[in-house]
Design an enzyme around this catalytic site. Structure first.
Site, mmCIF file in Angstrom:
data_model
loop_
_atom_site.group_PDB
_atom_site.id
_atom_site.type_symbol
_atom_site.label_atom_id
_atom_site.label_comp_id
_atom_site.label_asym_id
_atom_site.label_seq_id
_atom_site.Cartn_x
_atom_site.Cartn_y
_atom_site.Cartn_z
ATOM 1 N N SER A 1 37.173 -8.880 5.815
ATOM 2 C CA SER A 1 37.992 -9.904 5.800
ATOM 3 C C SER A 1 36.686 -11.099 5.644
ATOM 4 C CB SER A 1 38.837 -9.554 6.041
ATOM 5 O OG SER A 1 39.347 -10.865 5.538
ATOM 6 N N TYR B 1 45.232 -8.758 12.940
ATOM 7 C CA TYR B 1 44.265 -8.166 11.723
ATOM 8 C C TYR B 1 43.745 -8.175 11.998
ATOM 9 C CZ TYR B 1 43.005 -8.772 6.848
ATOM 10 O OH TYR B 1 42.546 -8.876 5.384
ATOM 11 N N LYS C 1 39.793 -6.214 11.740
ATOM 12 C CA LYS C 1 38.489 -6.354 10.708
ATOM 13 C C LYS C 1 37.392 -6.354 11.980
ATOM 14 C CE LYS C 1 41.089 -6.353 7.126
ATOM 15 N NZ LYS C 1 40.629 -4.515 6.302
HETATM 16 N N1 LIG Z 1 44.136 -9.708 -0.390
HETATM 17 C C1 LIG Z 1 43.251 -10.277 0.145
HETATM 18 O O1 LIG Z 1 43.672 -11.862 0.101
HETATM 19 C C2 LIG Z 1 42.466 -9.589 0.930
HETATM 20 C C3 LIG Z 1 41.175 -10.502 1.214
HETATM 21 C C4 LIG Z 1 40.153 -9.905 2.116
HETATM 22 C C5 LIG Z 1 40.309 -8.094 2.701
HETATM 23 N N2 LIG Z 1 41.539 -7.738 2.075
HETATM 24 C C6 LIG Z 1 41.233 -6.219 3.166
HETATM 25 O O2 LIG Z 1 41.640 -5.571 1.422
HETATM 26 C C7 LIG Z 1 42.534 -4.361 1.463
HETATM 27 C C8 LIG Z 1 43.267 -4.523 0.555
HETATM 28 O O3 LIG Z 1 43.765 -4.853 0.452
HETATM 29 P P1 LIG Z 1 45.574 -6.180 -0.419
HETATM 30 O O4 LIG Z 1 44.901 -7.817 -0.562
HETATM 31 O O5 LIG Z 1 45.262 -4.792 -1.715
HETATM 32 O O6 LIG Z 1 46.730 -5.492 -0.431
HETATM 33 P P2 LIG Z 1 48.129 -4.621 -0.448
HETATM 34 O O7 LIG Z 1 48.410 -5.012 -2.370
HETATM 35 O O8 LIG Z 1 49.295 -4.966 0.075
HETATM 36 O O9 LIG Z 1 47.957 -2.902 -0.826
HETATM 37 C C9 LIG Z 1 47.584 -2.641 0.846
HETATM 38 C C10 LIG Z 1 47.897 -0.752 0.572
HETATM 39 O O10 LIG Z 1 46.878 -0.321 1.483
HETATM 40 C C11 LIG Z 1 48.388 1.074 1.401
HETATM 41 N N3 LIG Z 1 48.651 0.943 2.934
HETATM 42 C C12 LIG Z 1 49.078 0.366 3.436
HETATM 43 N N4 LIG Z 1 49.861 1.020 4.753
HETATM 44 C C13 LIG Z 1 48.816 2.059 4.413
HETATM 45 C C14 LIG Z 1 49.639 3.330 4.894
HETATM 46 N N5 LIG Z 1 50.405 3.350 6.305
HETATM 47 N N6 LIG Z 1 48.963 4.713 4.580
HETATM 48 C C15 LIG Z 1 48.496 4.915 3.563
HETATM 49 N N7 LIG Z 1 48.413 3.645 2.577
HETATM 50 C C16 LIG Z 1 48.858 2.805 3.386
HETATM 51 C C17 LIG Z 1 49.377 0.871 0.726
HETATM 52 O O11 LIG Z 1 50.024 1.176 -0.200
HETATM 53 P P3 LIG Z 1 51.060 1.481 -0.349
HETATM 54 O O12 LIG Z 1 51.190 1.513 -1.768
HETATM 55 O O13 LIG Z 1 51.880 2.600 0.078
HETATM 56 O O14 LIG Z 1 52.404 -0.121 0.433
HETATM 57 C C18 LIG Z 1 48.912 -0.012 -0.672
HETATM 58 O O15 LIG Z 1 48.211 0.537 -1.451
HETATM 59 C C19 LIG Z 1 42.713 -4.153 3.338
HETATM 60 O O16 LIG Z 1 42.103 -4.034 3.622
HETATM 61 C C20 LIG Z 1 42.528 -5.840 3.087
HETATM 62 O O17 LIG Z 1 42.524 -6.309 5.242
HETATM 63 C C21 LIG Z 1 42.074 -8.492 1.552
#
Ligand SMILES: NC(=O)c1ccc[n+]([C@@H]2O[C@H](COP(=O)([O-])OP(=O)(O)OC[C@H]3O[C@@H](n4cnc5c(N)ncnc54)[C@H](OP(=O)(O)O)[C@@H]3O)[C@@H](O)[C@H]2O)c1
Length: 229
Positions: free
Chosen positions: A131, A144, A148
């Protein structure tokens, strides 16, 4: 046909990545936190295989991956799952730090350790979804950001260690992406959410595919991805 092991396929960036890789005919192993999620993922991606394991319990990952059905060769391990909870340092209790560091750092480290033999066998690729907060820590997201920053360190050590085994390692640093996580954070920060100034999950998935498809004489070691043209 490449084989990938992906976490986080149930939502956001992980779901878009699973869609893209399935559409091009790649084989997927998807980690699901529980049986219900695994069943849903197999319905959505009928060609995938699932492993049930909660990343909040990294010590249980070894048992989940034991047995003759575990992947023997992997072209990539894609660490996409993650959690982000709002909390200024003064308000963040031990539980918040524990949950964040466990899911975002300790589980990827353990999963990588367990799957390294399969990755080495295929001269595979480990990709860590980091991130912008893994390079510049914003207020309200200390745990967080710390998870990271540490994930970046894990990737750098791994890259140097696995070079002789021809396992490539990439860290991807996206800015804001229109996913349920980002929408939750905006609500928590009491900010209006404008998806038009965010990356789409499909755009991040496309960057992941580009990283994977890069010719094997080189590695895209670190990829910054910002919204906007
Ligand atoms: N969105 C942003 O703006 C952004 C920016 C930079 C980086 N990121 C990074 O991108 C990645 C994906 O984020 P996203 O935005 O797509 O988030 P999201 O929509 O909240 O999806 C997160 C995923 O992680 C899974 N997860 C969370 N806790 C878990 C656990 N204990 N065991 C197994 N699976 C688990 C969730 O599973 P469930 O479906 O079962 O809940 C979900 O599939 C993350 O690493 C985040 O830090 C996101």
């Amino acid at each position: 046909m490449a084989t990938h092991f992906l976490t986080g396929a149930g939502s956001g960036i992980g779901a878009a990545t699973a869609e893209l890789l399935t559409a091009r005919g790649d084989r997927l192993w998807l980690l699901a936190r529980d049986q219900h999620t695994a069943d849903r993922l197999r319905e959505q991606f009928p060609t995938c295989r699932t492993v049930v394991a909660d990343l909040a319990e990294p010590a249980a990952l070894a048992a989940a991956l034991a047995g003759p059905d575990a992947p023997a060769r992997l072209d990539s391990l894609l660490h996409v799952a993650g959690v982000a909870d709002w909390g200024p340092v003064g308000d963040s209790d031990h539980e918040l730090w524990d949950r964040t560091l466990t899911v975002n750092l300790l589980a990827p480290a353990e999963l990588t350790r367990l799957l390294l033999p399969a990755l080495r066998a295929a001269h595979g690729h480990v990709v860590f979804m980091n991130s912008g907060a893994g390079l510049h820590a914003p207020p309200g997201l200390g745990a967080y950001a710390a998870s990271k920053f540490a994930l970046k360190a894990l990737a750098e050590s791994l890259r140097a260690e696995e070079h002789p085994h021809r396992v490539r390692v990439t860290t991807v640093y996206p800015g804001e992406v229109d996913t349920p996580m980002q929408r939750r954070l905006h609500a928590r920060f009491q900010l209006e959410f404008d998806p038009s100034v965010c990356l789409t999950p499909q755009s991040v998935a496309s960057a992941l595919a580009t990283v994977l498809d890069h010719p094997h004489d080189g590695t895209m070691s670190d990829l910054m991805l910002r919204p906007g043209g």
